[in-house]
Design an enzyme around this catalytic site. Structure first.
Site, PDB file in Angstrom:
ATOM      1  N   LYS A 182      -0.935  13.961 -60.642  1.00 20.74           N
ATOM      2  CA  LYS A 182      -2.242  14.604 -60.350  1.00 20.74           C
ATOM      3  C   LYS A 182      -2.444  14.752 -58.845  1.00 20.74           C
ATOM      4  O   LYS A 182      -2.894  15.792 -58.374  1.00 20.74           O
ATOM      5  CB  LYS A 182      -3.369  13.749 -60.943  1.00 20.74           C
ATOM      6  CG  LYS A 182      -4.721  13.925 -60.283  1.00 20.74           C
ATOM      7  CD  LYS A 182      -5.744  12.935 -60.810  1.00 20.74           C
ATOM      8  CE  LYS A 182      -7.042  12.974 -60.032  1.00 20.74           C
ATOM      9  NZ  LYS A 182      -7.041  12.227 -58.768  1.00 20.74           N
ATOM     10  N   ASN A 183      -2.098  13.696 -58.084  1.00 23.13           N
ATOM     11  CA  ASN A 183      -2.392  13.690 -56.657  1.00 23.13           C
ATOM     12  C   ASN A 183      -1.358  14.440 -55.811  1.00 23.13           C
ATOM     13  O   ASN A 183      -1.458  14.451 -54.584  1.00 23.13           O
ATOM     14  CB  ASN A 183      -2.569  12.257 -56.160  1.00 23.13           C
ATOM     15  CG  ASN A 183      -3.866  11.657 -56.679  1.00 23.13           C
ATOM     16  OD1 ASN A 183      -4.692  12.369 -57.251  1.00 23.13           O
ATOM     17  ND2 ASN A 183      -4.046  10.358 -56.483  1.00 23.13           N
TER      18      ASN A 183
ATOM     19  N   ARG B 132     -12.013  16.641 -55.648  1.00 21.92           N
ATOM     20  CA  ARG B 132     -11.960  16.489 -54.195  1.00 21.92           C
ATOM     21  C   ARG B 132     -11.059  17.535 -53.543  1.00 21.92           C
ATOM     22  O   ARG B 132     -11.025  17.684 -52.331  1.00 21.92           O
ATOM     23  CB  ARG B 132     -11.412  15.101 -53.808  1.00 21.92           C
ATOM     24  CG  ARG B 132     -12.302  13.976 -54.240  1.00 21.92           C
ATOM     25  CD  ARG B 132     -12.077  12.727 -53.468  1.00 21.92           C
ATOM     26  NE  ARG B 132     -12.594  12.796 -52.103  1.00 21.92           N
ATOM     27  CZ  ARG B 132     -13.883  12.883 -51.800  1.00 21.92           C
ATOM     28  NH1 ARG B 132     -14.787  12.954 -52.728  1.00 21.92           N
ATOM     29  NH2 ARG B 132     -14.264  12.919 -50.531  1.00 21.92           N
TER      30      ARG B 132
ATOM     31  N   CYS C 296     -14.007  10.632 -57.915  1.00 24.61           N
ATOM     32  CA  CYS C 296     -14.557   9.392 -58.447  1.00 24.61           C
ATOM     33  C   CYS C 296     -15.598   8.793 -57.503  1.00 24.61           C
ATOM     34  O   CYS C 296     -15.440   8.853 -56.278  1.00 24.61           O
ATOM     35  CB  CYS C 296     -13.430   8.381 -58.659  1.00 24.61           C
ATOM     36  SG  CYS C 296     -12.356   8.869 -60.005  1.00 24.61           S
TER      37      CYS C 296
ATOM     38  N   ASP D 163      -5.519   2.872 -56.998  1.00 24.52           N
ATOM     39  CA  ASP D 163      -5.693   3.515 -58.314  1.00 24.52           C
ATOM     40  C   ASP D 163      -5.004   2.725 -59.443  1.00 24.52           C
ATOM     41  O   ASP D 163      -5.216   3.015 -60.616  1.00 24.52           O
ATOM     42  CB  ASP D 163      -5.136   4.954 -58.288  1.00 24.52           C
ATOM     43  CG  ASP D 163      -5.833   5.806 -57.244  1.00 24.52           C
ATOM     44  OD1 ASP D 163      -6.884   5.394 -56.732  1.00 24.52           O
ATOM     45  OD2 ASP D 163      -5.311   6.894 -56.926  1.00 24.52           O
TER      46      ASP D 163
ATOM     47  N   VAL E 280      -9.306  -0.449 -50.015  1.00 25.86           N
ATOM     48  CA  VAL E 280      -9.293   1.003 -49.765  1.00 25.86           C
ATOM     49  C   VAL E 280     -10.675   1.622 -49.993  1.00 25.86           C
ATOM     50  O   VAL E 280     -11.119   2.471 -49.215  1.00 25.86           O
ATOM     51  CB  VAL E 280      -8.218   1.704 -50.619  1.00 25.86           C
ATOM     52  CG1 VAL E 280      -8.178   3.202 -50.320  1.00 25.86           C
ATOM     53  CG2 VAL E 280      -6.843   1.084 -50.361  1.00 25.86           C
TER      54      VAL E 280
HETATM   55  C1  LIG Z   1      -6.869  13.600 -55.126  1.00 25.25           C
HETATM   56  C2  LIG Z   1      -6.252  12.426 -54.503  1.00 25.25           C
HETATM   57  O1  LIG Z   1      -5.136  12.481 -54.004  1.00 25.25           O
HETATM   58  N1  LIG Z   1      -6.940  11.301 -54.523  1.00 25.25           N
HETATM   59  C3  LIG Z   1      -6.354  10.098 -53.992  1.00 25.25           C
HETATM   60  C4  LIG Z   1      -6.575  10.089 -52.499  1.00 25.25           C
HETATM   61  O2  LIG Z   1      -7.969  10.191 -52.297  1.00 25.25           O
HETATM   62  P1  LIG Z   1      -8.510  10.544 -50.848  1.00 25.25           P
HETATM   63  O3  LIG Z   1      -7.559  11.423 -50.163  1.00 25.25           O
HETATM   64  O4  LIG Z   1      -9.931  11.000 -51.018  1.00 25.25           O
HETATM   65  O5  LIG Z   1      -8.522   9.095 -50.212  1.00 25.25           O
HETATM   66  P2  LIG Z   1      -8.339   8.701 -48.686  1.00 25.25           P
HETATM   67  O6  LIG Z   1      -6.989   8.124 -48.497  1.00 25.25           O
HETATM   68  O7  LIG Z   1      -8.746   9.844 -47.843  1.00 25.25           O
HETATM   69  O8  LIG Z   1      -9.422   7.552 -48.536  1.00 25.25           O
HETATM   70  C5  LIG Z   1      -9.072   6.263 -48.087  1.00 25.25           C
HETATM   71  C6  LIG Z   1     -10.233   5.665 -47.335  1.00 25.25           C
HETATM   72  O9  LIG Z   1     -10.488   6.424 -46.167  1.00 25.25           O
HETATM   73  C7  LIG Z   1     -11.874   6.756 -46.083  1.00 25.25           C
HETATM   74  N2  LIG Z   1     -12.030   8.073 -45.430  1.00 25.25           N
HETATM   75  C8  LIG Z   1     -11.275   9.133 -45.851  1.00 25.25           C
HETATM   76  C9  LIG Z   1     -11.428  10.372 -45.273  1.00 25.25           C
HETATM   77  C10 LIG Z   1     -12.376  10.535 -44.259  1.00 25.25           C
HETATM   78  O10 LIG Z   1     -12.568  11.630 -43.705  1.00 25.25           O
HETATM   79  N3  LIG Z   1     -13.114   9.460 -43.860  1.00 25.25           N
HETATM   80  C11 LIG Z   1     -12.953   8.215 -44.425  1.00 25.25           C
HETATM   81  O11 LIG Z   1     -13.641   7.249 -44.042  1.00 25.25           O
HETATM   82  C12 LIG Z   1     -12.316   6.779 -47.552  1.00 25.25           C
HETATM   83  O12 LIG Z   1     -13.719   6.640 -47.680  1.00 25.25           O
HETATM   84  C13 LIG Z   1     -11.539   5.623 -48.136  1.00 25.25           C
HETATM   85  O13 LIG Z   1     -12.215   4.420 -47.881  1.00 25.25           O
HETATM   86  O14 LIG Z   1      -6.038   8.874 -51.954  1.00 25.25           O
HETATM   87  C14 LIG Z   1      -6.646   7.696 -52.460  1.00 25.25           C
HETATM   88  C15 LIG Z   1      -6.031   6.513 -51.760  1.00 25.25           C
HETATM   89  O15 LIG Z   1      -4.696   6.375 -52.131  1.00 25.25           O
HETATM   90  C16 LIG Z   1      -6.500   7.619 -53.974  1.00 25.25           C
HETATM   91  O16 LIG Z   1      -7.274   6.549 -54.454  1.00 25.25           O
HETATM   92  C17 LIG Z   1      -6.981   8.892 -54.650  1.00 25.25           C
HETATM   93  O17 LIG Z   1      -6.594   8.899 -56.006  1.00 25.25           O
HETATM   94  C1  LIG Z   2      -9.750   8.256 -57.014  1.00 27.16           C
HETATM   95  C2  LIG Z   2      -9.022   9.095 -57.734  1.00 27.16           C
HETATM   96  O1  LIG Z   2      -9.034  10.413 -57.680  1.00 27.16           O
HETATM   97  P1  LIG Z   2      -9.942  11.433 -56.850  1.00 27.16           P
HETATM   98  O2  LIG Z   2      -9.574  11.290 -55.425  1.00 27.16           O
HETATM   99  O3  LIG Z   2      -9.528  12.745 -57.429  1.00 27.16           O
HETATM  100  O4  LIG Z   2     -11.362  11.072 -57.131  1.00 27.16           O
HETATM  101  C3  LIG Z   2      -7.987   8.645 -58.695  1.00 27.16           C
HETATM  102  O5  LIG Z   2      -7.153   9.485 -59.084  1.00 27.16           O
HETATM  103  O6  LIG Z   2      -8.008   7.471 -59.100  1.00 27.16           O
END
Ligand SMILES: CC(=O)N[C@H]1[C@@H](OP(=O)(O)OP(=O)(O)OC[C@H]2O[C@@H](n3ccc(=O)[nH]c3=O)[C@H](O)[C@@H]2O)O[C@H](CO)[C@@H](O)[C@@H]1O
Ligand SMILES: C=C(OP(=O)(O)O)C(=O)O
EC number: 2.5.1.7
Length: 451
Positions: free
Chosen positions: A24-25, A98, A122, A324, A346
């Site tokens: 998915k990711n 997202r 989520c 996850d 995280v």
């Molecule tokens: C669609 C997808 O691929 N989702 C995955 C992606 O989410 P996603 O890409 O949203 O997660 P991030 O790695 O960006 O987030 C990690 C942390 O960084 C923080 N943060 C992020 C961006 C930002 O601009 N500012 C900030 O503070 C977030 O709030 C969080 O605490 O990676 C996560 C971490 O492996 C996974 O749990 C999700 O399943």
């Molecule tokens: C947090 C997750 O996904 P998303 O970033 O799409 O919300 C997830 O796949 O567990």
């Protein structure tokens, strides 16, 4: 909500074989990358999940022709006529995923402007997008946040930049990659995320003609190019789905072979699985010889009998234990003897689902302190982000409402492991990331039904 319910008769070990397809990711991002090419792209093993539907819808709104390929799960994307879409049309997808945030760079390159709806995903913390916006601005984008969504333009084009992420965010790293590949000049990203899904996205971009160097110490360097072609790619399998089924096998004292699961992407999970007392075997992954049907590989997970052992773990960025994986595994930890400790580093708010497990007979306490590991970003910010799980607990049936994707799957596992009949509400949410989970549950002998 009433027709979105699954009745789960618990107490039967899951047993059998299921298959996972593209992650998915990764798949959703690979789909966004097709916008960058000036030729069609071909992606295999695309799972039928909601996030894929959302991205397909957005691509089609922007003029990308998406069609089925020859193989089941193969999609072909033709970006020859990329065009603007109206904000009303785009906003149909507001709050659903997202991934729309990753359309910024590609649309700015192709159209000179972009509109991004409110994001979904989520609810596991505030999930700000400040790193994305800061990086885009440094590339030269003008970002205007309005009540209807986010408008972007690039009056002087996008130019390579130097950017250091305050935290190795997966999404922000992908944002930088998808923007830098066609930006003028060199981009240097420090403190980048290096999850397997990111490396696979880099492989795709490289196939398209990008020049991307992954240096040591989380430094990624991208040399912008003037054009990119299409790609043909078979994505990495979904390591989150694979781990979810593994946790389900353990919690129900069953045996599940996950075809397609890749050992290399799951090493950290496998170590924890074994420490808890689970058993696994990596099945044959050799490619088929020409002319022979070959044997699809995967990983077989099972409960070897006896008691499970408590563990202490901490979620982290790759190569740490994935956040996850946390929720499904905690259900299995309710069956382990002793006190398990889970420190979620995280996301600030990814332990809310434990209340439902407690309602089913688990004993899980959540704490604001950083327990059992290194102090993290959340320790001083008053978030309940550590859990102590006392086991083994006898789980009993309950009525449950699914709060998010992984918590939803963990509710389902708990209901399968519990004695009695549970009603799990909001199960359609699970379709966002688990392909045909109801079919797979049936294939594994679970007693589930729609009322
Ligand atoms: C669609 C997808 O691929 N989702 C995955 C992606 O989410 P996603 O890409 O949203 O997660 P991030 O790695 O960006 O987030 C990690 C942390 O960084 C923080 N943060 C992020 C961006 C930002 O601009 N500012 C900030 O503070 C977030 O709030 C969080 O605490 O990676 C996560 C971490 O492996 C996974 O749990 C999700 O399943
Ligand atoms: C947090 C997750 O996904 P998303 O970033 O799409 O919300 C997830 O796949 O567990």
């Amino acid at each position: 909500m009433t027709d979105d319910v699954l009745v789960v008769h618990g107490g039967t070990p899951l047993s059998g074989q299921i298959r996972v397809r593209g992650a998915k990711n990764l798949v959703s991002k690979a789909m966004v990358a097709t916008l960058l090419g000036d030729e069609p792209s071909r992606l295999f093993d695309v799972p039928r999940i909601r996030d894929v539907e959302v991205v397909r819808g957005l691509l089609e709104l922007h003029g990308v022709k998406v069609s089925d390929g020859v193989e089941d799960g193969e999609l072909v994307f033709d970006p020859a006529n990329v065009e603007s879409a109206s904000t009303d049309e785009i906003n149909v997808h507001a709050g659903s995923s997202r991934i729309p945030i990753l359309f910024c760079g590609p649309l700015l390159h192709r159209l000179g402007h972009a509109f991004i709806p409110d994001l979904g995903g989520c609810h596991i913390g505030p999930r700000p997008i400040d790193f994305h916006i800061q990086a885009l601005r440094q590339f030269g984008a003008v970002v205007d946040k309005t009540p209807e969504g986010m408008h972007l333009t690039a009056p002087t084009g996008l130019h390579g930049t130097k950017f250091e992420l305050p935290y190795p965010s997966v999404g922000a790293t992908e944002q930088v990659l998808l923007t830098a590949v066609l930006a003028e000049g060199v981009t240097e990203l420090r403190n980048a995320a290096v999850e397997p899904e990111i490396i696979d996205l880099i492989c795709i971009l490289q196939k398209m003609g990008a020049i991307i160097k992954v240096h040591t110490d989380r430094v990624i360097e991208v040399q912008g190019v003037a054009r990119l072609s299409g790609y043909t790619h078979r994505p990495i399998p979904d390591r989150i789905e694979a781990a979810s089924w593994a946790a389900a096998a353990l919690a129900t004292r069953g045996r599940v072979e996950v075809l397609g699961a890749e050992q290399a992407d799951m090493m950290t999970f496998l170590n924890v699985f074994r420490s808890v007392g689970g058993a696994y075997e990596v099945t044959d992954t050799r490619p088929p010889r020409v002319g022979s049907p070959g044997q699809e590989g995967g990983i077989r997970f099972w409960h070897p009998g006896g008691e499970l052992r408590a563990v202490a773990l901490e979620t982290d960025v790759h190569p740490g234990f994935m956040t996850d994986w946390q929720q499904p595994l905690v259900v299995a930890l309710t069956q382990a003897r002793g006190l398990s400790i889970v420190h979620e580093t995280v996301y600030e708010q990814r332990l809310g689902y434990t209340e439902a497990l407690n309602k089913m007979g688990a004993t899980i306490q959540v704490y604001r302190d950083c327990l059992g590991g290194t102090p993290c970003r959340f320790g001083r910010r008053n978030f309940k982000h550590s859990a102590v799980i006392a086991g083994p607990a006898k789980l009993h049936a309950a009525d449950l409402v699914i709060p998010d994707l992984r918590a939803g799957f963990s509710h389902l596992i708990a209901a399968l492991a519990a004695e009695g009949t549970s009603r799990v509400y909001g199960v359609d949410l699970i379709n966002r990331g688990y392909e045909d989970f109801e079919g797979k549950l049936s294939a594994l002998g679970a007693h589930v039904e729609r009322p």
